[in-house]
Design an enzyme around this catalytic site. Structure first.
Site, PDB file in Angstrom:
ATOM      1  N   CYS B  22       0.836  -1.192   0.000  1.00 33.06           N
ATOM      2  CA  CYS B  22       0.000   0.000   0.000  1.00 33.06           C
ATOM      3  C   CYS B  22       0.873   1.246   0.000  1.00 33.06           C
ATOM      4  O   CYS B  22       2.035   1.202   0.404  1.00 33.06           O
ATOM      5  CB  CYS B  22      -0.887   0.019   1.227  1.00 33.06           C
ATOM      6  SG  CYS B  22       0.080  -0.109   2.724  1.00 33.06           S
ATOM      7  N   CYS B  25       2.687   2.207   3.129  1.00 36.75           N
ATOM      8  CA  CYS B  25       3.935   1.540   3.497  1.00 36.75           C
ATOM      9  C   CYS B  25       5.115   2.440   3.162  1.00 36.75           C
ATOM     10  O   CYS B  25       6.154   2.427   3.835  1.00 36.75           O
ATOM     11  CB  CYS B  25       4.117   0.232   2.736  1.00 36.75           C
ATOM     12  SG  CYS B  25       2.731  -0.880   2.853  1.00 36.75           S
ATOM     13  N   ASP B 435       1.374  -2.087 -45.698  1.00 32.75           N
ATOM     14  CA  ASP B 435       0.025  -1.765 -45.272  1.00 32.75           C
ATOM     15  C   ASP B 435      -0.241  -0.333 -45.742  1.00 32.75           C
ATOM     16  O   ASP B 435       0.682   0.466 -45.810  1.00 32.75           O
ATOM     17  CB  ASP B 435      -0.058  -1.861 -43.751  1.00 32.75           C
ATOM     18  CG  ASP B 435      -1.450  -1.585 -43.247  1.00 32.75           C
ATOM     19  OD1 ASP B 435      -2.395  -2.108 -43.854  1.00 32.75           O
ATOM     20  OD2 ASP B 435      -1.586  -0.833 -42.265  1.00 32.75           O
ATOM     21  N   ASP B 634       1.740  -1.321 -38.799  1.00 29.81           N
ATOM     22  CA  ASP B 634       1.850  -0.546 -37.562  1.00 29.81           C
ATOM     23  C   ASP B 634       2.147  -1.436 -36.356  1.00 29.81           C
ATOM     24  O   ASP B 634       2.384  -0.954 -35.268  1.00 29.81           O
ATOM     25  CB  ASP B 634       0.589   0.286 -37.324  1.00 29.81           C
ATOM     26  CG  ASP B 634      -0.646  -0.586 -37.197  1.00 29.81           C
ATOM     27  OD1 ASP B 634      -0.489  -1.817 -37.043  1.00 29.81           O
ATOM     28  OD2 ASP B 634      -1.759  -0.054 -37.255  1.00 29.81           O
ATOM     29  N   ASP B 638      -1.651  -5.274 -37.469  1.00 25.08           N
ATOM     30  CA  ASP B 638      -1.046  -6.165 -38.443  1.00 25.08           C
ATOM     31  C   ASP B 638      -0.219  -7.261 -37.800  1.00 25.08           C
ATOM     32  O   ASP B 638       0.514  -7.954 -38.488  1.00 25.08           O
ATOM     33  CB  ASP B 638      -0.138  -5.359 -39.381  1.00 25.08           C
ATOM     34  CG  ASP B 638      -0.880  -4.210 -40.026  1.00 25.08           C
ATOM     35  OD1 ASP B 638      -2.072  -4.380 -40.301  1.00 25.08           O
ATOM     36  OD2 ASP B 638      -0.262  -3.164 -40.253  1.00 25.08           O
TER      37      ASP B 638
END
Lengths: 121, 751
Positions: B22, B25, B435, B634, B638
């Site tokens: 936490c 701490c 692409d 990218d 892809d």
């Protein structure tokens, strides 16, 4: 004549010894009881250089004490692990999902050689 | 986060924390540490579960304090720091080797001269025997001093059933010394003329091996220059702005995610983050290889180590330490540098058998000359020379050392190659699939053209269009809104907004009915579009999406939106074709748009309307025609296609380089990166082949010559000292040849 026989016999014996020692005999493997082992990179060799484990996860703590640049990397080619080893400092490599089989580990040039033997099912 | 001192010194080390669950701490750990004498500052990075500590207290003390507070901690080894340490140790190692070489060399040369003097001590006299005996002992001590590491290495390898370079040198020089001592004590074993000792040969060989190793360390240091340069790019300090607006310079190690930083003109950006106030142009060439500065405004990402050119701005740190792009690049390159291309596998399979084979060859050499009837001295020289001349190092080094330099070079051009296989395959591509969206085009639609009818002006129709689109969720709407905002336009409020799927939108603005959409929307609302129809069709044929706008049922104009082609796509594609690579475009877009884009960049083969999951199948089909196929995409949509391709290139990964599916990541957003990758691959592969060829030839010519194959014909037997020189020179040649790659540069590109 005795000299000739003696010389040739010694030579033949030497060749046989070279083959047997460097090819046929492998060094004794070190069984890893827990899942961590320390391997020293020292004087042109890994010690121990044959490691046997039955775990699927193994941490190898490399301690490189050899300043020669040849020993700078350790490669487990089949496991796609390539690590740079710092000098005089422990460097931990954790291998996971190990399947049964023999995995070679070497320096970049293959002069330092070791083998990891995994025997789990 | 607690600040103790205004001027904070750099953290000395970092600890990794465990069982810190936490945020509260953190407080107890920090206060536990501050109670320790010698800790100036302790800063917890809760997200990374690390703590940076500065002050004189050592890590052990700090860890103990943390344990007493109930938590676990361990010391983090800093790779970059340890690199520096490696350098220092290596430098020392090199000096030691040089010194050893010098000592062995001086004694060796002295003995060499002595053996040529006319009045040399004859072994036939007792005085001569004593003098040579003493010299033999001195030689042994020198050999053990200068070559002890070789002897130890050989012994250690032997114990492990391995034979290395050390084995060859040890047996060669050891045999020479033992033989010489035998001759000294029992000279009568050999005829008078053959009573020669070889102490000098052993000494000079060891001197040469040491010298070669020292020079190799030096040359190898240069091979990792690229990485060192990358590490050196890092900024040292950052100017942090605290909650009160006060600014102070702190070391970047102390930075945490969320910190607000001020970056002034001419300064390096300290870590990765986003611009939160101000704008500037930034030189990112050190990461991307692209020389043009990039302009950045609010919410834009900036990267650590890039250079701020003009403006001053505030940024918020999003990634620090090992998470920054630069650190990721360094880690990736470091890893890649030790991988091997497939071409090296042959040398690898040889290396395991090389040394034992040479040992056997040396024995065979001895057997042959003995049986032909040559003297013991001749046999010794021939066998010893075989052992000394053989050089497994040159063979083993051939590929790794070139890969090391090549990978570094690639990184300088913003090309990150994941492994040796990618490096080799990139130069072998026969087909390259691109692409469309985001690779050839910018990937972000923009308003590219506005056409108006007589009664309206551009600004008016843009204002109406943007005002209506602010309610739309269509992807093209954002392009219009962005364009309007760029002109600092106020958007009007709209009433009765309505969207008709497949047609467009309409609403009432300023009491006027505004329609924005395609031909069908206009026809259904009886708007006459005849005067702009030709122009509209022309825009569509260019791959754009023209949208008609009508105000009170009167046609006002066309706003055409398109995903523009990157400026450098066409030149790059032309160059790829010139390399003999077949270029193919793949896209999910419709045929018409795809064809239009393909035509503009000069691509003939197009796969359009391909679903993302089918892209990989198209790659497979191309591969079945025996093509080596590369795919550029990218890296997100892809991924399967990139993985299927022989070489997957992820482009424009500037935001996230941890792309698992790509073999090669191009940091820059340009197709030029593919060309750079291919060029570097080719030049590196050529270098490796030269090295491998040289090493194979050297060994396969050198060993037979050393064994005395030329002796019956030319009466030539190699001197073992010359063999020592050749051996040392051969591995140096390999390293130097690889170092030539450092000088490689790509025209018109900044590295």
């Amino acid at each position: 004549m005795i000299n000739v026989i003696l010389f040739n016999s010694i030579a033949a014996l030497l060749i046989i010894l070279i083959i047997v020692w460097f090819w046929l005999i492998k060094s004794k493997s070190t069984q890893v009881q827990v899942d961590e082992i320390t391997v020293y990179v020292k004087d042109s060799a890994y010690s121990p250089n044959r490691i046997e484990t039955s775990h699927s996860k193994l941490t190898i703590n490399f301690i490189r004490e050899d300043a020669s640049p040849c020993s700078e990397y350790v490669l487990f080619e089949e496991l796609n692990v390539h690590e740079q080893l710092p000098l005089n400092k422990p460097h931990k490599i954790t291998l996971t999902n190990l399947k049964s089989g023999n995995y070679r580990f070497t320096c970049q040039m293959g002069m330092y050689q070791g083998e990891l033997i995994v025997t789990n099912q | 986060m607690t600040m103790k001192a205004k001027n904070v010194s750099a953290p000395r080390y970092q600890l990794k924390l465990a069982n810190v669950s936490c945020a509260s701490c953190v407080k107890s750990i920090e206060s536990a540490l501050y109670a320790v004498a010698g800790i100036e500052q302790a800063q917890v990075n809760f997200a990374a579960r690390t703590i940076s500590i500065s002050g004189s207290a050592d890590p052990k003390t700090a860890i103990k304090a943390i344990q007493q507070a109930g938590y676990e901690a361990s010391l983090i080894q800093d790779d970059i720091l340890s690199d520096k340490m490696n350098d220092k140790v290596e430098l020392k190692h090199m000096r030691t080797l040089l010194y050893k070489a010098l000592i062995a060399g001086i004694l060796g040369v002295g003995l060499f001269i002595l053996s040529w003097l006319p009045w040399q001590f004859s072994l036939s006299t007792l005085t001569g025997q004593i003098i040579w005996g003493v010299l033999g002992i001195i030689s042994l001590m020198t050999i053990l001093y200068a070559g002890g590491h070789l002897y130890r290495g050989a012994w250690n390898a032997f114990r492990h059933h391995l034979a290395t370079m050390d084995t060859l040198i040890t047996i060669g020089t050891g045999a020479a010394w033992i033989y010489s001592m035998v001759i000294v004590f029992w000279p009568t074993l050999v005829p008078d003329a053959a009573r020669h000792v070889y102490f000098e040969a052993a000494l000079i060989i060891i001197a040469l091996v040491d010298l070669g190793a020292a020079l190799e360390i030096r040359a190898r240091g240069k091979t990792s220059e690229a990485i060192k340069r990358l590490i050196g790019l890092q900024a040292k300090t950052a100017r942090r702005v605290d909650d009160n607006g006060d600014e102070q310079d702190i070391p970047i190690e102390a930075l945490q995610v969320g910190d607000i930083l001020r970056v002034r003109p001419g300064e390096k950006i300290p870590v990765d983050g986003i611009v939160i106030d101000g704008h500037s142009s930034i030189d990112e060439s050190m990461l991307t290889g692209e020389p043009m500065p990039v302009s950045k405004k609010n919410n834009d990402q900036v990267f650590g180590s890039t250079l701020n050119k003009t403006g001053s701005f505030l940024m918020q740190a999003t990634k620090v330490g090992k998470e920054t792009m630069l650190s990721q690049i360094i880690q990736l390159v470091q890893h890649a540098q030790s991988t091997k291309p497939p071409i090296a596998k042959l040398a690898d399979s040889v290396s395991g058998y090389f040394v034992p084979t040479v040992l056997i060859l040396a024995v065979i050499t001895a057997v042959i000359w003995f049986n032909v009837g040559f003297s013991a001295g001749f046999i010794l020289v021939a066998s010893m020379t075989v052992l000394i001349i053989a050089c497994p190092c040159a063979l083993g080094l051939a590929a790794p050392i070139s890969v090391m330099v090549g990978m570094g070079k690639a990184a300088e051009y913003g090309v990150l190659i994941r492994n040796g296989e990618g490096l080799q395959r990139a130069g072998e591509l026969t087909t390259l699939v691109l692409d469309k969206t985001g690779t050839i085009t910018k990937g972000q639609p923009e308003v590219v053209k506005i056409i108006t009818t007589t009664h309206f002006n551009e600004l008016t129709i843009l204002q109406y269009a943007a005002s209506i689109e602010q309610f739309s969720e269509h992807p093209l709407a954002q392009a219009i809104i962005d364009y309007a905002k760029k002109q600092s336009m106020n958007l009007l409020s709209a009433a009765n907004f309505n969207a008709i799927t497949g047609q467009g939108v309409f609403a009432n603005i300023d009491g006027k009915k505004v329609l924005l959409g395609n031909e069908r929307l206009m026809i259904e609302n009886h708007v006459n579009i005849d005067i702009l129809l030709v122009q509209s069709n022309k825009l569509a044929s260019l791959g754009q999406t023209p949208m008609f706008i009508a105000i009170d049922n009167q046609l006002a104009g066309i706003i055409s939106v398109a995903d523009p082609i990157k400026e450098d796509s066409k030149p790059a594609i032309t160059k790829l074709k010139n390399l003999g690579i077949q270029v193919v475009m793949i896209t999910g877009d419709n045929q018409k748009t795809a064809q239009a884009v393909a035509k503009q960049v000069g691509i003939k083969q197009v796969f359009a309307e391909v679903l993302p999951e089918d892209k990989a199948n198209h790659i497979k089909k191309l591969q079945s025609k025996k093509s080596i196929v590369g795919m550029v995409g990218d890296g997100i949509n892809d991924a399967p296609a990139l993985a299927q391709a022989d070489v997957g290139f992820a482009i424009g990964a500037g935001t996230d380089i941890a792309i698992e599916s790509a073999d090669i990541t191009l940091i820059s957003n340009s197709l030029q990166g593919v060309l750079n990758a291919i060029a570097i691959s080719k030049v590196t592969l050529r270098n490796i082949k030269q090295n491998l060829f040289g090493a194979f030839i050297y060994n396969s010519v050198g060993i037979p010559v050393a064994a005395g194959i030329l002796y019956p014909v030319l009466g030539l037997l190699l001197n073992p000292m010359i063999a020592g020189f050749a051996m040392a020179a051969s591995s140096l040649t390999v390293v130097s040849n690889a170092n030539r790659l450092r000088l490689f540069s790509i025209k018109g590109q900044k590295s």
